[in-house]
Motif scaffolding. Structure first.
Motif, PDB file in Angstrom:
ATOM      1  N   GLY A  69      23.836  29.795  57.838  1.00 62.64           N
ATOM      2  CA  GLY A  69      23.406  29.575  56.213  1.00 62.64           C
ATOM      3  C   GLY A  69      24.570  28.887  55.872  1.00 62.64           C
ATOM      4  N   GLY A  70      25.649  29.150  56.001  1.00 70.31           N
ATOM      5  CA  GLY A  70      27.065  28.580  55.850  1.00 70.31           C
ATOM      6  C   GLY A  70      27.134  27.003  55.967  1.00 70.31           C
ATOM      7  N   ALA A  71      27.461  27.714  57.958  1.00 64.61           N
ATOM      8  CA  ALA A  71      27.427  25.888  58.282  1.00 64.61           C
ATOM      9  C   ALA A  71      26.283  25.265  57.933  1.00 64.61           C
ATOM     10  N   LEU A  72      24.913  25.308  57.826  1.00 61.59           N
ATOM     11  CA  LEU A  72      24.741  24.539  57.119  1.00 61.59           C
ATOM     12  C   LEU A  72      24.393  23.569  54.966  1.00 61.59           C
ATOM     13  N   ALA A  73      25.006  24.991  54.565  1.00 61.79           N
ATOM     14  CA  ALA A  73      25.383  24.062  53.020  1.00 61.79           C
ATOM     15  C   ALA A  73      26.841  22.992  53.401  1.00 61.79           C
ATOM     16  N   GLY A  74      27.646  23.732  54.166  1.00 57.95           N
ATOM     17  CA  GLY A  74      28.497  22.880  54.566  1.00 57.95           C
ATOM     18  C   GLY A  74      28.483  21.205  54.781  1.00 57.95           C
ATOM     19  N   PHE A  75      27.102  21.647  55.923  1.00 56.79           N
ATOM     20  CA  PHE A  75      26.928  20.143  55.820  1.00 56.79           C
ATOM     21  C   PHE A  75      26.053  19.254  55.140  1.00 56.79           C
ATOM     22  N   ILE A  76      25.527  19.869  54.428  1.00 54.86           N
ATOM     23  CA  ILE A  76      24.557  19.630  53.692  1.00 54.86           C
ATOM     24  C   ILE A  76      25.964  18.561  52.518  1.00 54.86           C
ATOM     25  N   LEU A  77      26.408  18.933  52.298  1.00 54.87           N
ATOM     26  CA  LEU A  77      27.572  18.234  51.301  1.00 54.87           C
ATOM     27  C   LEU A  77      28.685  17.658  52.342  1.00 54.87           C
ATOM     28  N   ALA A  78      28.674  17.739  53.229  1.00 56.95           N
ATOM     29  CA  ALA A  78      29.319  16.432  53.742  1.00 56.95           C
ATOM     30  C   ALA A  78      28.487  15.284  54.401  1.00 56.95           C
ATOM     31  N   SER A  79      26.622  15.503  54.110  1.00 55.71           N
ATOM     32  CA  SER A  79      26.389  14.396  54.167  1.00 55.71           C
ATOM     33  C   SER A  79      25.896  13.217  52.759  1.00 55.71           C
ATOM     34  N   ILE A  80      26.718  14.497  51.914  1.00 54.46           N
ATOM     35  CA  ILE A  80      26.327  13.279  50.564  1.00 54.46           C
ATOM     36  C   ILE A  80      27.900  12.418  50.739  1.00 54.46           C
ATOM     37  N   THR A 178      30.515   6.893  64.556  1.00 55.75           N
ATOM     38  CA  THR A 178      31.404   8.123  64.820  1.00 55.75           C
ATOM     39  C   THR A 178      31.971   8.569  63.657  1.00 55.75           C
ATOM     40  N   ARG A 179      32.159   7.762  62.619  1.00 54.32           N
ATOM     41  CA  ARG A 179      32.638   8.945  61.331  1.00 54.32           C
ATOM     42  C   ARG A 179      32.320   9.058  61.237  1.00 54.32           C
ATOM     43  N   TRP A 180      30.565   8.999  61.049  1.00 49.16           N
ATOM     44  CA  TRP A 180      29.265  10.294  59.642  1.00 49.16           C
ATOM     45  C   TRP A 180      30.039  10.963  61.214  1.00 49.16           C
ATOM     46  N   CYS A 181      29.557  12.455  62.136  1.00 45.52           N
ATOM     47  CA  CYS A 181      29.792  12.128  63.048  1.00 45.52           C
ATOM     48  C   CYS A 181      30.507  13.086  63.009  1.00 45.52           C
ATOM     49  N   GLY A 182      31.788  12.710  62.481  1.00 43.91           N
ATOM     50  CA  GLY A 182      33.073  13.261  61.996  1.00 43.91           C
ATOM     51  C   GLY A 182      33.056  13.686  60.585  1.00 43.91           C
ATOM     52  N   VAL A 183      32.553  13.197  59.934  1.00 40.33           N
ATOM     53  CA  VAL A 183      32.136  14.302  58.345  1.00 40.33           C
ATOM     54  C   VAL A 183      31.482  15.099  58.890  1.00 40.33           C
ATOM     55  N   LEU A 184      30.328  14.790  59.459  1.00 40.12           N
ATOM     56  CA  LEU A 184      29.253  15.985  58.790  1.00 40.12           C
ATOM     57  C   LEU A 184      30.136  17.588  59.750  1.00 40.12           C
ATOM     58  N   SER A 185      30.851  17.232  61.083  1.00 37.31           N
ATOM     59  CA  SER A 185      31.233  17.763  61.592  1.00 37.31           C
ATOM     60  C   SER A 185      32.323  19.003  60.479  1.00 37.31           C
ATOM     61  N   SER A 186      33.199  18.369  60.015  1.00 35.72           N
ATOM     62  CA  SER A 186      34.121  18.554  59.470  1.00 35.72           C
ATOM     63  C   SER A 186      32.999  19.741  58.352  1.00 35.72           C
ATOM     64  N   GLY A 187      32.094  19.362  58.185  1.00 42.05           N
ATOM     65  CA  GLY A 187      31.792  19.919  56.487  1.00 42.05           C
ATOM     66  C   GLY A 187      30.633  21.136  57.829  1.00 42.05           C
ATOM     67  N   ILE A 188      30.267  20.887  59.035  1.00 41.27           N
ATOM     68  CA  ILE A 188      30.247  22.260  59.450  1.00 41.27           C
ATOM     69  C   ILE A 188      31.122  23.334  59.424  1.00 41.27           C
ATOM     70  N   PHE A 189      32.285  22.923  60.170  1.00 39.30           N
ATOM     71  CA  PHE A 189      33.714  23.878  60.090  1.00 39.30           C
ATOM     72  C   PHE A 189      33.667  24.720  58.761  1.00 39.30           C
ATOM     73  N   ALA A 190      34.374  23.558  57.605  1.00 37.60           N
ATOM     74  CA  ALA A 190      34.158  23.892  56.401  1.00 37.60           C
ATOM     75  C   ALA A 190      33.617  25.108  55.960  1.00 37.60           C
ATOM     76  N   GLY A 191      32.327  25.128  56.394  1.00 38.50           N
ATOM     77  CA  GLY A 191      31.701  25.417  55.811  1.00 38.50           C
ATOM     78  C   GLY A 191      31.313  27.173  56.794  1.00 38.50           C
ATOM     79  N   LEU A 192      31.789  27.113  57.718  1.00 41.47           N
ATOM     80  CA  LEU A 192      31.472  28.395  58.215  1.00 41.47           C
ATOM     81  C   LEU A 192      33.004  29.362  58.236  1.00 41.47           C
ATOM     82  N   GLY A 193      33.948  28.028  57.650  1.00 40.53           N
ATOM     83  CA  GLY A 193      35.688  28.983  57.158  1.00 40.53           C
ATOM     84  C   GLY A 193      34.879  29.614  55.999  1.00 40.53           C
ATOM     85  N   GLY A 194      33.869  28.646  54.566  1.00 43.88           N
ATOM     86  CA  GLY A 194      33.789  29.759  53.852  1.00 43.88           C
ATOM     87  C   GLY A 194      32.908  30.712  54.409  1.00 43.88           C
ATOM     88  N   ALA A 195      32.443  30.827  54.706  1.00 39.17           N
ATOM     89  CA  ALA A 195      30.760  31.971  55.339  1.00 39.17           C
ATOM     90  C   ALA A 195      32.201  33.061  55.712  1.00 39.17           C
TER      91      ALA A 195
END
Lengths: 309, 341
Positions: A69-80, A178-195
């Motif tokens: 869930g944390g990773a998903l939340a980061g992912f959503i914010l990163a997609s915005i 490529t850049r989309w992938c970079g930013v989206l994965s950054s959201g996942i990792f940051a979300g994991l960090g928060g979790a």
């Protein structure tokens, strides 16, 4: 002497634990910045990640789902964030700030709607929390990302998107995705960090729980020169100062006793919690200013990619 | 066309943000009424809106001035912290006659903020250190120093809260009685005056021209004989000084001491203010007032609604920044309109 040893091992153990949210976030920052997109919105992504993880774990009694869930939340914010900075070519720093503000506002609103409380989420029982797993996962991720950059073609494309995007385009790889992938994965990792922060290192989510850790992760990745291994070491180092600072609060230290009151206050400042906790930021200033080996960002960092230049 | 974009962006963001409140089982119209009531309902409410606007106008100007020089000042928060801290310490310890005390306080605040900004400018100009990273770091360093001063060094012993000793009476600014107790002081006029001065400086003096030239094209300016490094350091000094001046209204006008965490992120909201005003000093007065009204309007949401809290102000701010700075989005819309005209 025994006591000193005990304190030291306690400090080091807590530094290892407290550095893992930083490591996740720093990896997120690396994924985004190596692909050429500045990411000062790590803080906001960590915050939503921490909140979502606490909420999901509270309702489903499963820390694994909480982590997802944390990773998903980061992912959503990163997609915005990617939508605006990559597709709409908004300024990356202004948009990053906006994302941080958005996260700081939307989390208490949702918290109020769910729990009638803007401050913190309900306690999660010990049995539903992680004790070790996210910390180990953060280290596994460091190794995986390192190997990915070093040995996989995707990692190479990723670096080219940040260093020389037009060369990458010429070789037939889509820079935008490529850049989309970079930013989206950054959201996942940051979300994991928060979790990690909310369901492993503490027992619930509290208001502004991240307290600048997203920015500290950014500092760590810069001091670590945009490389996963060195950034992780920087994170532990920064975690160490954090742990020392917190330990200092509980200790009674010998008071300085000089003739001048000014000198006394000066010495007191340098052994205060406040000072120890700003050391990482001071070190970053020194490192970025190039006083100890200049830290060089990816060449195309922050420059929007225009397909039909 | 340039004025249309901020207005459209504001309306669009407010509508979106208010509509979103219906997800929390509140009527958007009701929320909007609360905003109007709480922002402009009485002399006191309007006074508070003005009081909230003052720091936002100053931080907005701070971000804009740096941006005109091609620099991103994310550090207005740290600069205003240092400015407020310096003026609080100065005003608590240095007895001065009441005639010159406020002026001296303002100078101290501006210098402290200015030096905090100029440090970054210096490292940027001389060492090529990226100003965004540096200002973020300087924010945290300022927070640490101010926390030490407010918690240990100069703590007010009469309270549990982390705040410094109260300032001497000579330094307090008079609050105008027109606003029924809202702390509207000369700081309001100071901020308006400074906006005009900034505009004159940027658009009517050779120094302002040099600053904008460096912001537009560093290499061309350098070739034309402009001292780029000097301009960058100076721009960061002025930018920091503007942020530091927040201390005047907040410490000498409103609070009477330095309270830890007194700023609800004025420095970051300043970025929103600046970009909504498209970094034009006079437009920033209006965008500052708008954000002040949003902040004041949202402050009563807890009292009048069940589910929506004052944090809605942050969401509205974020939406406005996202929409107004989305160049790609506007480029798609604007050519259509040009075709019609």
């Amino acid at each position: 002497m025994m006591q000193v040893f005990e304190i030291a091992s306690f400090v080091f153990a807590s530094a290892l634990r407290m550095s893992s949210p930083l490591i996740f976030a720093a990896l997120g920052g690396i994924m985004s910045e190596r692909s050429g997109v500045i990411n000062i919105s790590l803080e906001g992504k960590m915050l939503v990640g921490a909140f979502a993880a606490a909420v999901v774990t509270y309702y489903f009694h499963s820390p694994v789902l909480g982590l997802l869930g944390g990773a998903l939340a980061g992912f959503i914010l990163a997609s915005i964030y990617s939508l605006f900075v990559i597709s709409f070519k908004s300024n990356q720093i202004v948009t990053g700030t906006a994302i941080n503000i958005l996260a700081a506002g939307i989390v208490p609103l949702i918290s109020q709607a769910l729990f009638q409380n803007t401050g913190s989420t309900p306690e999660i029982p010990m049995a539903d929390r992680f004790t070790q797993f996210p910390i180990i996962l953060s280290w596994v991720s460091v190794v995986l990302i390192w190997a990915w950059f070093r040995y996989s073609p995707f990692g190479l494309w990723h670096q080219f998107a940040g260093e020389h995007p037009y060369a990458l385009q010429t070789s037939g790889v889509d820079v935008i995705s490529t850049r989309w992938c970079g930013v989206l994965s950054s959201g996942i990792f940051a979300g994991l960090g928060g979790a990690t922060l909310s369901i492993c290192l503490s027992s619930n989510f509290t208001r502004n729980m991240t307290a600048g850790r997203g920015f500290m992760a950014l500092a760590a990745l810069i001091v670590g020169r945009w490389r996963p291994m060195t950034a992780a070491v920087a994170c532990i180092f920064f975690g160490l100062f954090d742990a020392v600072g917190i330990t200092l609060q509980g200790l009674t230290l010998p008071q300085p006793d000089f003739d001048s009151a000014l000198l006394n206050n000066f010495v007191k400042f340098f052994i205060s919690t406040q000072f120890v906790q700003i050391i990482p930021y001071l070190l970053t200033v020194i490192a970025v200013a190039g006083f100890v080996g200049r830290s060089r960002p990816p060449k195309a960092l922050g420059i929007p990619f225009l397909k039909n230049r | 066309m340039t004025i249309l974009r901020p207005i459209l962006a504001t309306i669009l963001s407010l509508v979106l943000g208010l509509l979103a409140t219906s997800l929390f089982h509140e009527s958007p119209l009701h929320i909007f009424k609360i905003f109007l009531q709480s922002g402009f309902g009485s002399a006191y409410d309007f006074g508070m809106t003005l009081t909230y606007s003052v720091p936002l106008i100053l931080t907005g100007l701070s971000v804009s001035l740096a941006f005109k020089a091609g620099l991103f000042n994310i550090g207005a928060e740290g600069q205003l912290t240092m400015g407020a801290l310096a003026v609080a310490v100065f005003a608590a310890l240095v007895p001065l006659p009441s005639l010159i005390a406020p002026l001296a306080g303002a100078l101290v605040a501006a210098c402290a903020g200015g030096i905090w900004g100029a440090l970054v400018g210096f490292l940027k100009a001389r060492r090529g250190a990226h100003e965004v990273i540096m200002t973020i770091m300087m924010n945290f360093i300022a927070a640490g120093i101010s926390s030490y001063v407010a918690v240990y060094l100069l703590k007010d012993p009469n309270t549990q809260n982390p705040q410094t000793l109260p300032i001497l009476p000579a330094f307090s600014l008079t609050q105008y009685s027109l606003f029924n107790g809202a702390p509207v002081t000369f700081a309001l006029f100071l901020s308006l005056l400074i906006a005009v001065v900034c505009w004159l400086y940027l658009y009517r003096t050779p120094y302002g021209f040099e600053l904008r030239a460096v912001g537009e094209n560093e290499h061309a300016s350098s070739t034309a004989g402009i001292g780029v490094q000097k301009v960058q350091i100076l721009a960061m000094f002025f930018s920091g000084a503007l942020a530091g001046l927040v201390g005047v209204g907040e410490v000498m006008g409103r609070v009477g001491c330095f309270k830890l965490d007194f700023s609800p992120g004025y420095g970051f909201t300043g970025i929103a203010v600046a970009f909504l005003g498209r970094c034009h000093p006079l437009a920033i007065i209006f965008s500052g007032l708008l954000f002040g009204a949003i902040q004041k309007g949202a402050s009563d949401l807890e009292i009048f609604t069940q589910n929506v809290t004052s944090d809605l102000a942050l969401v509205l701010q974020a939406l406005i920044i996202l929409v107004v700075s989305a160049d790609g989005l506007w480029e798609k819309w604007i050519p259509v309109k040009k075709g019609k005209a």
